[in-house]
Scaffold this motif. Structure first.
Motif, PDB file in Angstrom:
ATOM      1  N   ALA A 244       0.864  -1.151   0.049  1.00 50.64           N
ATOM      2  CA  ALA A 244       0.116  -0.023  -0.020  1.00 50.64           C
ATOM      3  C   ALA A 244       0.810   1.346  -0.182  1.00 50.64           C
ATOM      4  O   ALA A 244       0.614   2.229  -0.784  1.00 50.64           O
ATOM      5  N   LEU A 245       1.935   1.139   0.783  1.00 47.26           N
ATOM      6  CA  LEU A 245       2.945   2.436   0.763  1.00 47.26           C
ATOM      7  C   LEU A 245       3.434   2.348  -0.375  1.00 47.26           C
ATOM      8  O   LEU A 245       3.614   3.484  -0.997  1.00 47.26           O
ATOM      9  N   ALA A 246       3.937   1.436  -1.095  1.00 44.96           N
ATOM     10  CA  ALA A 246       4.620   1.581  -2.606  1.00 44.96           C
ATOM     11  C   ALA A 246       3.710   1.996  -3.510  1.00 44.96           C
ATOM     12  O   ALA A 246       3.978   2.841  -4.299  1.00 44.96           O
ATOM     13  N   LEU A 247       2.384   1.553  -3.615  1.00 40.95           N
ATOM     14  CA  LEU A 247       1.285   1.948  -4.517  1.00 40.95           C
ATOM     15  C   LEU A 247       1.082   3.645  -4.285  1.00 40.95           C
ATOM     16  O   LEU A 247       0.955   4.599  -5.321  1.00 40.95           O
ATOM     17  N   LEU A 248       0.999   4.137  -3.059  1.00 43.37           N
ATOM     18  CA  LEU A 248       0.820   5.340  -2.658  1.00 43.37           C
ATOM     19  C   LEU A 248       2.051   6.176  -3.486  1.00 43.37           C
ATOM     20  O   LEU A 248       1.796   7.297  -3.846  1.00 43.37           O
ATOM     21  N   THR A 249       3.314   5.604  -3.163  1.00 47.58           N
ATOM     22  CA  THR A 249       4.438   6.445  -3.520  1.00 47.58           C
ATOM     23  C   THR A 249       4.485   6.615  -5.193  1.00 47.58           C
ATOM     24  O   THR A 249       4.770   7.378  -5.721  1.00 47.58           O
ATOM     25  N   MET A 250       3.921   5.292  -5.816  1.00 52.02           N
ATOM     26  CA  MET A 250       3.839   5.588  -7.333  1.00 52.02           C
ATOM     27  C   MET A 250       2.646   6.560  -7.883  1.00 52.02           C
ATOM     28  O   MET A 250       2.826   7.142  -8.871  1.00 52.02           O
ATOM     29  N   ASP A 268       2.129   3.304 -24.473  1.00 56.18           N
ATOM     30  CA  ASP A 268       1.389   1.953 -24.111  1.00 56.18           C
ATOM     31  C   ASP A 268       1.286   1.757 -22.642  1.00 56.18           C
ATOM     32  O   ASP A 268       1.978   2.712 -21.842  1.00 56.18           O
ATOM     33  N   ASP A 269       0.447   1.123 -22.122  1.00 55.51           N
ATOM     34  CA  ASP A 269       0.377   0.787 -20.690  1.00 55.51           C
ATOM     35  C   ASP A 269       1.699   0.452 -19.956  1.00 55.51           C
ATOM     36  O   ASP A 269       1.700   0.821 -18.923  1.00 55.51           O
ATOM     37  N   HIS A 270       2.382  -0.524 -20.798  1.00 60.28           N
ATOM     38  CA  HIS A 270       3.822  -0.659 -19.867  1.00 60.28           C
ATOM     39  C   HIS A 270       4.513   0.287 -19.693  1.00 60.28           C
ATOM     40  O   HIS A 270       5.421   0.235 -18.957  1.00 60.28           O
ATOM     41  N   ALA A 271       4.523   1.349 -20.517  1.00 64.42           N
ATOM     42  CA  ALA A 271       5.436   2.601 -20.411  1.00 64.42           C
ATOM     43  C   ALA A 271       5.114   3.392 -19.024  1.00 64.42           C
ATOM     44  O   ALA A 271       5.774   3.703 -18.574  1.00 64.42           O
ATOM     45  N   VAL A 272       3.627   3.478 -18.949  1.00 58.52           N
ATOM     46  CA  VAL A 272       3.003   3.990 -17.816  1.00 58.52           C
ATOM     47  C   VAL A 272       3.525   2.946 -16.455  1.00 58.52           C
ATOM     48  O   VAL A 272       3.663   3.691 -15.538  1.00 58.52           O
ATOM     49  N   ARG A 273       3.345   1.923 -16.650  1.00 58.62           N
ATOM     50  CA  ARG A 273       3.557   0.765 -15.387  1.00 58.62           C
ATOM     51  C   ARG A 273       5.043   1.205 -15.168  1.00 58.62           C
ATOM     52  O   ARG A 273       5.333   1.218 -13.903  1.00 58.62           O
ATOM     53  N   ALA A 275       6.989   3.815 -15.705  1.00 61.84           N
ATOM     54  CA  ALA A 275       7.260   5.131 -15.082  1.00 61.84           C
ATOM     55  C   ALA A 275       6.573   5.041 -13.645  1.00 61.84           C
ATOM     56  O   ALA A 275       7.423   5.818 -12.576  1.00 61.84           O
ATOM     57  N   TRP A 276       5.738   4.319 -13.129  1.00 62.11           N
ATOM     58  CA  TRP A 276       5.256   4.343 -11.766  1.00 62.11           C
ATOM     59  C   TRP A 276       6.210   3.545 -11.189  1.00 62.11           C
ATOM     60  O   TRP A 276       6.624   4.258  -9.998  1.00 62.11           O
ATOM     61  N   LEU A 277       7.048   2.484 -11.663  1.00 61.46           N
ATOM     62  CA  LEU A 277       7.900   1.612 -10.812  1.00 61.46           C
ATOM     63  C   LEU A 277       9.084   2.570 -10.638  1.00 61.46           C
ATOM     64  O   LEU A 277       9.917   2.373  -9.362  1.00 61.46           O
ATOM     65  N   ASP A 278       9.553   3.301 -11.513  1.00 66.37           N
ATOM     66  CA  ASP A 278      10.622   4.086 -11.702  1.00 66.37           C
ATOM     67  C   ASP A 278      10.520   5.221 -10.309  1.00 66.37           C
ATOM     68  O   ASP A 278      11.773   5.600  -9.881  1.00 66.37           O
ATOM     69  N   ARG A 279       9.346   5.513  -9.808  1.00 62.61           N
ATOM     70  CA  ARG A 279       9.246   6.440  -8.658  1.00 62.61           C
ATOM     71  C   ARG A 279       9.619   5.771  -7.342  1.00 62.61           C
ATOM     72  O   ARG A 279       9.582   6.549  -6.344  1.00 62.61           O
ATOM     73  N   LEU A 280       9.514   4.559  -7.238  1.00 66.34           N
ATOM     74  CA  LEU A 280       9.918   3.939  -6.136  1.00 66.34           C
ATOM     75  C   LEU A 280      11.293   3.916  -5.426  1.00 66.34           C
ATOM     76  O   LEU A 280      12.380   3.684  -6.172  1.00 66.34           O
ATOM     77  N   PRO A 281      11.366   4.364  -4.264  1.00 66.53           N
ATOM     78  CA  PRO A 281      12.579   4.781  -3.654  1.00 66.53           C
ATOM     79  C   PRO A 281      13.238   3.206  -3.218  1.00 66.53           C
ATOM     80  O   PRO A 281      12.444   2.393  -3.068  1.00 66.53           O
ATOM     81  N   GLU A 282      14.368   3.011  -3.389  1.00 69.20           N
ATOM     82  CA  GLU A 282      15.014   1.932  -2.821  1.00 69.20           C
ATOM     83  C   GLU A 282      14.409   1.004  -1.741  1.00 69.20           C
ATOM     84  O   GLU A 282      14.436  -0.201  -1.679  1.00 69.20           O
ATOM     85  N   ARG A 283      14.169   1.718  -0.556  1.00 71.08           N
ATOM     86  CA  ARG A 283      13.799   1.005   0.233  1.00 71.08           C
ATOM     87  C   ARG A 283      12.315   0.394   0.237  1.00 71.08           C
ATOM     88  O   ARG A 283      11.886  -0.201   1.130  1.00 71.08           O
ATOM     89  N   ALA A 288       7.743  -4.221  -4.161  1.00 71.24           N
ATOM     90  CA  ALA A 288       7.306  -4.204  -5.520  1.00 71.24           C
ATOM     91  C   ALA A 288       8.057  -5.427  -6.301  1.00 71.24           C
ATOM     92  O   ALA A 288       7.959  -5.496  -7.518  1.00 71.24           O
ATOM     93  N   LEU A 289       8.840  -6.443  -5.713  1.00 69.61           N
ATOM     94  CA  LEU A 289       9.632  -7.211  -6.263  1.00 69.61           C
ATOM     95  C   LEU A 289       9.075  -8.344  -7.026  1.00 69.61           C
ATOM     96  O   LEU A 289       9.386  -8.972  -8.120  1.00 69.61           O
ATOM     97  N   VAL A 290       7.474  -8.389  -6.685  1.00 70.00           N
ATOM     98  CA  VAL A 290       6.494  -9.196  -7.472  1.00 70.00           C
ATOM     99  C   VAL A 290       6.559  -8.563  -8.985  1.00 70.00           C
ATOM    100  O   VAL A 290       6.236  -9.488  -9.567  1.00 70.00           O
ATOM    101  N   GLU A 291       6.744  -7.384  -9.161  1.00 71.57           N
ATOM    102  CA  GLU A 291       6.609  -6.640 -10.331  1.00 71.57           C
ATOM    103  C   GLU A 291       7.936  -6.815 -10.830  1.00 71.57           C
ATOM    104  O   GLU A 291       8.188  -7.024 -12.392  1.00 71.57           O
ATOM    105  N   THR A 292       8.996  -6.406 -10.351  1.00 74.20           N
ATOM    106  CA  THR A 292      10.343  -5.876 -10.952  1.00 74.20           C
ATOM    107  C   THR A 292      11.226  -7.342 -11.203  1.00 74.20           C
ATOM    108  O   THR A 292      12.075  -7.474 -11.892  1.00 74.20           O
ATOM    109  N   ASP A 293      11.036  -8.544 -10.202  1.00 71.40           N
ATOM    110  CA  ASP A 293      11.846  -9.559 -10.253  1.00 71.40           C
ATOM    111  C   ASP A 293      10.957 -10.510  -9.800  1.00 71.40           C
ATOM    112  O   ASP A 293      11.338 -11.181  -8.497  1.00 71.40           O
ATOM    113  N   PRO A 294      10.222 -11.281 -10.285  1.00 70.22           N
ATOM    114  CA  PRO A 294       9.547 -12.444  -9.826  1.00 70.22           C
ATOM    115  C   PRO A 294      10.158 -13.583  -9.289  1.00 70.22           C
ATOM    116  O   PRO A 294       9.685 -14.152  -8.105  1.00 70.22           O
ATOM    117  N   GLU A 295      11.242 -14.057  -9.832  1.00 71.60           N
ATOM    118  CA  GLU A 295      12.076 -14.852  -9.364  1.00 71.60           C
ATOM    119  C   GLU A 295      12.810 -14.679  -7.909  1.00 71.60           C
ATOM    120  O   GLU A 295      12.492 -15.532  -7.120  1.00 71.60           O
TER     121      GLU A 295
END
Length: 529
Positions: A244-250, A268-273, A275-283, A288-295
């Motif tokens: 929830a905190l990650a989504l708020l930040t995005m 396209d939608d993937h470009a917006v996605r 852009a949202w993920l790029d807004r997340l700070p490292e902490r 969001a690993l479920v989106e960025t690195d599923p393994e």
């Protein structure tokens, strides 16, 4: 008074160093040297390292890899400096990764969602349901909701499901039944538990970006605000909080700059996605690993499961029983596991007790198969196999065979009709098509100071740890909180594996997780006793 523990001491030391503002500025080789100098070795020869994401890593002697794995806290240890030069960068703490938002692995069965949170969501839902479906069309979640439902309702649902660590809900959970009138088909599961898939972030993004491309920027802004409002409410429950905190930040930057995503939406939608993920700070990256690195996300969920099973005498064997539920026709799973867990899993594989939930799809010939069904819903306990009633020869007797050996034929086969038939067929069948193939519940959705460890405490001094029992996956959690944590962690593992392999979530849940429900049913918050 608790005795000194080497693992806890190393954790405290490393956390203090990583918290130093100078840590992120140190060269990687220097940081690696500090971490490697604090490796520990147990009598079995297992080598442990406290590293990235404030988690422990276990060295695999076969191939030299470091696997995420919680350590045996009561084991004796000794210092074992590891060559810093061979440490992979991914296990070296960067700094912000140690500040991840704490959460909970508990499912939403047993401990309900707090009433205050549910009431706020219901009020938000009543306000947003009045929007016109023409202004807010369902560009996503259309397999879940009826065609006349505005996308603002879908935005609330999608936010809840994306933020949930493990969206397995009590069948009577008010947070879920609030959506009953909008659903186009029943939700998967039964009246006891709803096993809900977690939507990808792309589905939430699509709701917004479709409106941007259509030139309805105010509607796009309203949808983003609805997601932010929902996420803000969810922050009060640790089962939702990290994502929830990650989504708020995005999302919040788009509320301050309404045209921030316009150009990305035109691509396209993937470009917006992205852009949202790029807004997340490292902490917040782990959320969001479920989106960025599923393994890597899957490996973290296995770690969570092992931690949730810490009350057992052998967490690796208990965890392997849950992993045995996963469909693994390509034989990928062992490569994700540390050597101890891999040995336990391969024992089950040799006994033919793995891929027990694969029957939710079809056999190679195309004929449907049936998944093993959890013992709690059987008419009576089987006399043989992993679910057999084990003679208790001591206070903590442990079953010695299999974890999921459920016979599907013969005297103990699950009845398909009559008083003991398993609910959830017919009207509650899992749809075979659609992006989310989700169902609800009818019209109204029912439902040492020097780094050396101390010897083990004597049996009289140590708290007794419960061993696995003949129930469900082979373990019996000591209380409701532990059962909910194991249930959630096991379900999250299954969902994460689906992200890695594309395997579908079984309609009635994974067998081991589903079998834990009987431990929670008598302690549901909504029951009068």
């Amino acid at each position: 008074m608790r005795s000194w523990n080497a693992f806890t001491a190393v954790e405290a030391t490393v956390r203090a160093m990583v918290a130093d503002p100078r840590w992120p500025g140190l060269p990687v080789p220097d940081r690696a040297q500090v971490i490697a100098a604090r490796a520990l070795v147990t009598p079995e020869g297992d080598r442990w390292l406290f590293g990235a994401h404030a988690r422990w890593y276990l060295h695999d002697p076969a191939d030299g890899r470091w696997h995420l794995s919680p350590p045996p806290r009561d084991a004796r240890t000794r210092d074992a400096r590891h060559p810093a030069a061979v440490l992979p960068v991914r296990v070296i703490p960067r700094g912000p990764d140690f500040a991840a938002e704490p959460g909970s692995t508990q499912a939403f069965v047993g401990p309900d969602v707090p009433a205050g949170l549910t009431d706020q969501i219901r009020r938000l839902l009543r306000a947003e349901e009045r929007r016109s479906e023409r202004d807010y069309p369902l560009s996503a979640f259309d397999a879940i909701f009826a065609r006349d439902v505005p996308s603002t309702v879908a935005a609330i649902w999608g936010t809840i499901m994306w933020c949930a660590y493990a969206p397995a809900f009590d069948g009577n959970e008010r947070l879920i039944t609030a959506f009953g009138e909008y659903l186009r088909r029943p939700l998967p599961g039964d009246e006891w538990v709803r096993w809900l898939p977690a939507p990808p972030l792309l589905d939430l993004v699509t709701l917004v970006s479709e409106r941007l491309r259509a030139g309805h920027s105010r509607a796009a802004l309203r949808l983003a605000a609805t997601m932010a409002d929902t996420a803000q409410i969810l922050l009060s429950d640790p089962r939702f909080r990290p994502r929830a905190l990650a989504l708020l930040t995005m999302v919040e930057p788009t509320l301050r700059q309404p045209h921030l995503d316009d150009r990305a939406a035109l691509r396209d939608d993937h470009a917006v996605r992205q852009a949202w993920l790029d807004r997340l700070p490292e902490r917040l990256g782990r959320a969001a690993l479920v989106e960025t690195d599923p393994e890597t996300h899957f490996r973290h969920t296995v770690y969570d499961l092992l931690e949730a099973l810490d009350f057992t005498t052998e967490p690796s064997r208990a965890a392997a029983a849950f992993l045995a539920d996963l469909s693994d026709s390509r034989g990928l799973l062992p490569g994700f596991l540390d050597h101890r867990l891999r040995r336990a899993y391969e024992e089950l594989a040799r006994a033919g007790l793995t891929s027990t939930s694969a029957a939710e799809t079809t056999q190679p010939e195309g004929f449907p198969t049936r998944a093993p069904l959890p013992y709690p819903w059987r008419a009576g306990p089987p006399e043989t196999g992993a679910y057999a009633a084990v003679p208790m020869t001591g206070a903590h007797a442990v079953p010695e065979t299999g974890a999921h050996a459920l016979p599907s034929t013969g005297a103990h086969a699950m009845p398909e009709t009559g008083a003991h038939a398993l609910p959830g067929t017919g009207a509650h069948a899992m749809p075979e098509t659609g992006a989310h193939a989700l169902p609800g519940t009818g019209t109204h959705g029912a439902q040492g100071a020097h780094g050396f460890g101390v010897p083990r405490a004597s049996e009289a001094e140590r708290p007794v740890r419960e061993g696995p029992r003949a129930s469900g996956s082979g373990v019996e959690p000591p209380d409701r909180a532990a059962a909910a944590a194991v249930l959630g962690a096991a379900y999250a593992v299954g969902l994460a594996w689906g992200r890695v392999t594309g395997a579908r979530v079984p309609e009635r849940g994974f067998a081991g997780a589903a079998a834990l429900v009987h431990r929670l049913i008598p302690e549901r918050d909504d029951l009068p006793f």
